[in-house]
Design a protein around this motif. Structure first.
Motif, PDB file in Angstrom:
ATOM      1  N   PRO A 234       1.320  -9.868   3.425  1.00  0.00           N
ATOM      2  CA  PRO A 234       0.770  -9.083   4.530  1.00  0.00           C
ATOM      3  C   PRO A 234      -0.222  -8.026   4.053  1.00  0.00           C
ATOM      4  O   PRO A 234      -0.302  -7.723   2.857  1.00  0.00           O
ATOM      5  CB  PRO A 234       2.024  -8.398   5.102  1.00  0.00           C
ATOM      6  N   THR A 235      -0.950  -7.442   5.030  1.00  0.00           N
ATOM      7  CA  THR A 235      -1.874  -6.358   4.710  1.00  0.00           C
ATOM      8  C   THR A 235      -2.034  -5.448   5.924  1.00  0.00           C
ATOM      9  O   THR A 235      -1.420  -5.674   6.975  1.00  0.00           O
ATOM     10  CB  THR A 235      -3.232  -6.912   4.262  1.00  0.00           C
ATOM     11  N   TYR A 236      -2.860  -4.421   5.778  1.00  0.00           N
ATOM     12  CA  TYR A 236      -3.114  -3.441   6.836  1.00  0.00           C
ATOM     13  C   TYR A 236      -3.649  -4.144   8.073  1.00  0.00           C
ATOM     14  O   TYR A 236      -4.693  -4.796   8.026  1.00  0.00           O
ATOM     15  CB  TYR A 236      -4.100  -2.409   6.316  1.00  0.00           C
ATOM     16  N   PHE A 237      -2.941  -4.023   9.189  1.00  0.00           N
ATOM     17  CA  PHE A 237      -3.255  -4.842  10.367  1.00  0.00           C
ATOM     18  C   PHE A 237      -4.617  -4.531  10.961  1.00  0.00           C
ATOM     19  O   PHE A 237      -5.289  -5.426  11.484  1.00  0.00           O
ATOM     20  CB  PHE A 237      -2.154  -4.701  11.427  1.00  0.00           C
ATOM     21  N   LEU A 238      -5.075  -3.273  10.898  1.00  0.00           N
ATOM     22  CA  LEU A 238      -6.391  -2.964  11.475  1.00  0.00           C
ATOM     23  C   LEU A 238      -7.529  -3.484  10.599  1.00  0.00           C
ATOM     24  O   LEU A 238      -8.624  -3.747  11.099  1.00  0.00           O
ATOM     25  CB  LEU A 238      -6.534  -1.463  11.711  1.00  0.00           C
TER      26      LEU A 238
ATOM     27  N   SER B 115     -18.382 -13.689  -0.921  1.00  0.00           N
ATOM     28  CA  SER B 115     -17.131 -13.413  -0.219  1.00  0.00           C
ATOM     29  C   SER B 115     -16.556 -12.072  -0.659  1.00  0.00           C
ATOM     30  O   SER B 115     -16.936 -11.519  -1.700  1.00  0.00           O
ATOM     31  CB  SER B 115     -16.101 -14.517  -0.478  1.00  0.00           C
ATOM     32  N   ILE B 116     -15.619 -11.569   0.155  1.00  0.00           N
ATOM     33  CA  ILE B 116     -14.871 -10.357  -0.156  1.00  0.00           C
ATOM     34  C   ILE B 116     -13.431 -10.733  -0.497  1.00  0.00           C
ATOM     35  O   ILE B 116     -12.837 -11.604   0.149  1.00  0.00           O
ATOM     36  CB  ILE B 116     -14.830  -9.394   1.056  1.00  0.00           C
ATOM     37  N   ILE B 117     -12.893 -10.088  -1.509  1.00  0.00           N
ATOM     38  CA  ILE B 117     -11.449 -10.094  -1.749  1.00  0.00           C
ATOM     39  C   ILE B 117     -10.969  -8.696  -1.372  1.00  0.00           C
ATOM     40  O   ILE B 117     -11.256  -7.717  -2.062  1.00  0.00           O
ATOM     41  CB  ILE B 117     -11.099 -10.416  -3.208  1.00  0.00           C
ATOM     42  N   TYR B 118     -10.285  -8.594  -0.243  1.00  0.00           N
ATOM     43  CA  TYR B 118      -9.838  -7.293   0.264  1.00  0.00           C
ATOM     44  C   TYR B 118      -8.403  -7.051  -0.185  1.00  0.00           C
ATOM     45  O   TYR B 118      -7.501  -7.847   0.113  1.00  0.00           O
ATOM     46  CB  TYR B 118      -9.932  -7.262   1.793  1.00  0.00           C
ATOM     47  N   VAL B 119      -8.201  -5.935  -0.902  1.00  0.00           N
ATOM     48  CA  VAL B 119      -6.875  -5.637  -1.437  1.00  0.00           C
ATOM     49  C   VAL B 119      -6.535  -4.156  -1.259  1.00  0.00           C
ATOM     50  O   VAL B 119      -7.420  -3.307  -1.166  1.00  0.00           O
ATOM     51  CB  VAL B 119      -6.770  -6.007  -2.938  1.00  0.00           C
ATOM     52  N   ILE B 120      -5.242  -3.880  -1.207  1.00  0.00           N
ATOM     53  CA  ILE B 120      -4.729  -2.509  -1.277  1.00  0.00           C
ATOM     54  C   ILE B 120      -3.845  -2.476  -2.522  1.00  0.00           C
ATOM     55  O   ILE B 120      -2.623  -2.626  -2.436  1.00  0.00           O
ATOM     56  CB  ILE B 120      -3.941  -2.121  -0.010  1.00  0.00           C
ATOM     57  N   PRO B 121      -4.445  -2.306  -3.694  1.00  0.00           N
ATOM     58  CA  PRO B 121      -3.706  -2.529  -4.949  1.00  0.00           C
ATOM     59  C   PRO B 121      -2.796  -1.388  -5.369  1.00  0.00           C
ATOM     60  O   PRO B 121      -1.932  -1.579  -6.223  1.00  0.00           O
ATOM     61  CB  PRO B 121      -4.832  -2.732  -5.968  1.00  0.00           C
ATOM     62  N   THR B 122      -2.983  -0.196  -4.788  1.00  0.00           N
ATOM     63  CA  THR B 122      -2.199   0.967  -5.193  1.00  0.00           C
ATOM     64  C   THR B 122      -1.400   1.487  -4.004  1.00  0.00           C
ATOM     65  O   THR B 122      -1.981   1.884  -2.990  1.00  0.00           O
ATOM     66  CB  THR B 122      -3.118   2.074  -5.744  1.00  0.00           C
ATOM     67  N   PHE B 123      -0.076   1.486  -4.120  1.00  0.00           N
ATOM     68  CA  PHE B 123       0.828   1.874  -3.029  1.00  0.00           C
ATOM     69  C   PHE B 123       0.459   1.103  -1.754  1.00  0.00           C
ATOM     70  O   PHE B 123       0.147   1.666  -0.713  1.00  0.00           O
ATOM     71  CB  PHE B 123       0.804   3.383  -2.812  1.00  0.00           C
ATOM     72  N   ASN B 124       0.540  -0.191  -1.905  1.00  0.00           N
ATOM     73  CA  ASN B 124       0.089  -1.140  -0.893  1.00  0.00           C
ATOM     74  C   ASN B 124       0.662  -0.847   0.495  1.00  0.00           C
ATOM     75  O   ASN B 124       1.817  -0.450   0.636  1.00  0.00           O
ATOM     76  CB  ASN B 124       0.513  -2.544  -1.332  1.00  0.00           C
ATOM     77  N   ASN B 125      -0.163  -1.049   1.504  1.00  0.00           N
ATOM     78  CA  ASN B 125       0.254  -0.998   2.904  1.00  0.00           C
ATOM     79  C   ASN B 125       0.293  -2.442   3.427  1.00  0.00           C
ATOM     80  O   ASN B 125      -0.754  -3.101   3.452  1.00  0.00           O
ATOM     81  CB  ASN B 125      -0.748  -0.174   3.718  1.00  0.00           C
ATOM     82  N   PRO B 126       1.486  -2.986   3.762  1.00  0.00           N
ATOM     83  CA  PRO B 126       2.719  -2.252   4.059  1.00  0.00           C
ATOM     84  C   PRO B 126       3.783  -2.260   2.972  1.00  0.00           C
ATOM     85  O   PRO B 126       4.777  -1.563   3.089  1.00  0.00           O
ATOM     86  CB  PRO B 126       3.256  -3.020   5.273  1.00  0.00           C
ATOM     87  N   LYS B 127       3.632  -3.064   1.896  1.00  0.00           N
ATOM     88  CA  LYS B 127       4.765  -3.344   1.010  1.00  0.00           C
ATOM     89  C   LYS B 127       5.036  -2.249  -0.030  1.00  0.00           C
ATOM     90  O   LYS B 127       6.139  -2.158  -0.552  1.00  0.00           O
ATOM     91  CB  LYS B 127       4.557  -4.688   0.311  1.00  0.00           C
TER      92      LYS B 127
END
Length: 414
Positions: A126-130, A181-193
């Protein structure tokens, strides 16, 4: 010491946005809200008042009202680089800093500049829904979900997807649009996990981005919100950010990573101010764009005031212990969660036969409490037995009571 604001005061201060979107309609406690609490904003207001007086007292203060310098206030990159270097525990170069109007603006600005509708974006699942809504609906990009574990994106799955969809892509790589292409990540203190990408996974991700000519867009909005130490007087920085793994000294370096940061999470979302930490080739494209040439630097006045504020101490104290301790005490056997190491959120996994939306329905009806069900964070509707709770907005007593009530509902459904 910060004043403690009541729940009622918190709701009043949130009316400018959260009431508007219905987050508090018929609700007492909205654990969906990923925003700083009212006590932090009062503290930020005091800092901002002093910073405003300091900045407007300078002889050149009137120039803050002019079209701004491209990178932001003249001293902004330097002062922000110092601040980030202290909080990251790693060197940040002012040469890589460029002000934007917050992380959402930053993502839109880069996507609009470097990509066109129909291009591909690979997202964590999963990832940030917005972010899902922004990239898929607003930017009209084709979204490819990639599963994650507690170390980050699953690399083998990502590479197979990159091979498959690069062959299908109609994007022509040019000097002005150097990525397909884009690789979209939240690699630090990931939202939501809540995880942080491991060093090995980070290196593998950089290698794939270089090999397949992709832009990695890091949603780095929680990096300074690290609470990895149990001693409140000892600050332990977050793990090394992904941008730092894209090392300029590497023989195959091109500059494939942008760190997109914001003041929203630790100073005040109403400032609408953030930054790019980006390689020079991307910043040069931004400088040459009509978007910048037409209006100058983004959010010039606020950028100037915050530059002064960066010279003072900004406190980022949060209540992760309260929500974790309550979950540990009240959640029934079979419910899984980890102690948050940073950010705003805790990710909770329920037994497979329980749908988080069923828990949510009862919580709203009986306790007027909301949280975010896991399906909301998946582009393909997974994680129905997961939920995300935010611990940033309410005081400890409110959080503890809310988690106890959520746990009581889960016990009934097990």
């Amino acid at each position: 010491e910060r004043p403690s604001l009541s729940l009622e005061a918190s709701l009043i201060m949130a009316e400018n946005y959260f009431q508007e979107i219905g987050a508090f309609k018929d609700i007492s406690v909205a654990l969906t809200v990923g925003a700083p609490g009212a006590d932090l904003l009062v503290h930020s207001k005091d800092i901002l008042q002093k910073a405003t007086d300091h900045r407007l007292a300078k002889p050149d203060a009137c120039h803050l009202l002019q079209y701004g310098l491209t990178k932001g206030d003249r001293k902004f990159p330097e002062e922000l680089a110092k601040f980030l270097s202290r909080h990251y525990g790693d060197t940040v170069s002012s040469e890589n800093i460029h002000a934007n109007a917050g992380a959402t603006h930053g993502a839109v600005a880069l996507a609009a500049l470097l990509f066109t509708s129909g291009d591909y974006v690979f997202v964590e699942d999963p990832t940030y829904f917005l972010a899902l809504d922004l990239l898929r609906n607003d930017m009209q990009m084709n979204m490819i979900p990639i599963p994650t574990d507690n170390e980050g994106m699953q690399i083998d799955t990502l590479e197979e997807s990159l091979k498959t969809y690069k062959a299908k892509s109609n994007h022509k790589i040019t000097e002005s649009q150097p990525f397909w292409s884009i690789i979209y990540v939240i690699p630090t203190f990931n939202n939501p996990k809540g995880f942080c990408a491991t060093p090995e996974r980070s290196k593998q991700l950089i290698s794939l981005a270089r090999k397949y000519e992709c832009l990695i867009l890091c949603d780095d909005v929680y990096n300074v919100l690290s609470y990895r130490s149990d001693d409140p007087d000892v600050y332990v920085p977050a793990p090394k950010r992904l941008f730092a793994y894209d090392d300029e000294s590497d023989p195959d370096y091109k500059g494939n990573v942008v760190s997109n940061g914001t003041f929203s999470k630790f100073f005040g979302p109403g400032l609408r101010l953030g930054w790019f930490e980006a390689p020079k080739r991307i910043l040069n494209l931004l400088y040459k764009s009509a978007y910048v040439q037409s209006g100058g630097g983004f959010n010039s006045y606020t950028c100037g005031v915050v530059t002064s504020a960066l010279e003072t101490e900004m406190v980022d104290e949060l209540r992760r212990n309260a929500i974790y301790n309550a979950a540990k005490q009240y959640m029934p056997e079979g419910v899984k969660f980890n102690k948050p190491q940073g950010g705003y959120f805790m990710w909770i996994e329920l037994p497979e036969h329980i749908d988080a939306k069923d828990v949510l329905k009862i919580c709203k009806q009986e306790h007027k409490i909301t949280f975010a069900p896991g399906e909301k964070f998946s582009s393909i509707g997974k994680f129905r037995n997961n939920l995300r709770v935010s611990f940033s907005y309410y005081d400890e007593a409110t959080l503890t009571d809310a988690v106890q009530k959520i746990a009581s509902v889960i016990k009934r459904l097990i």
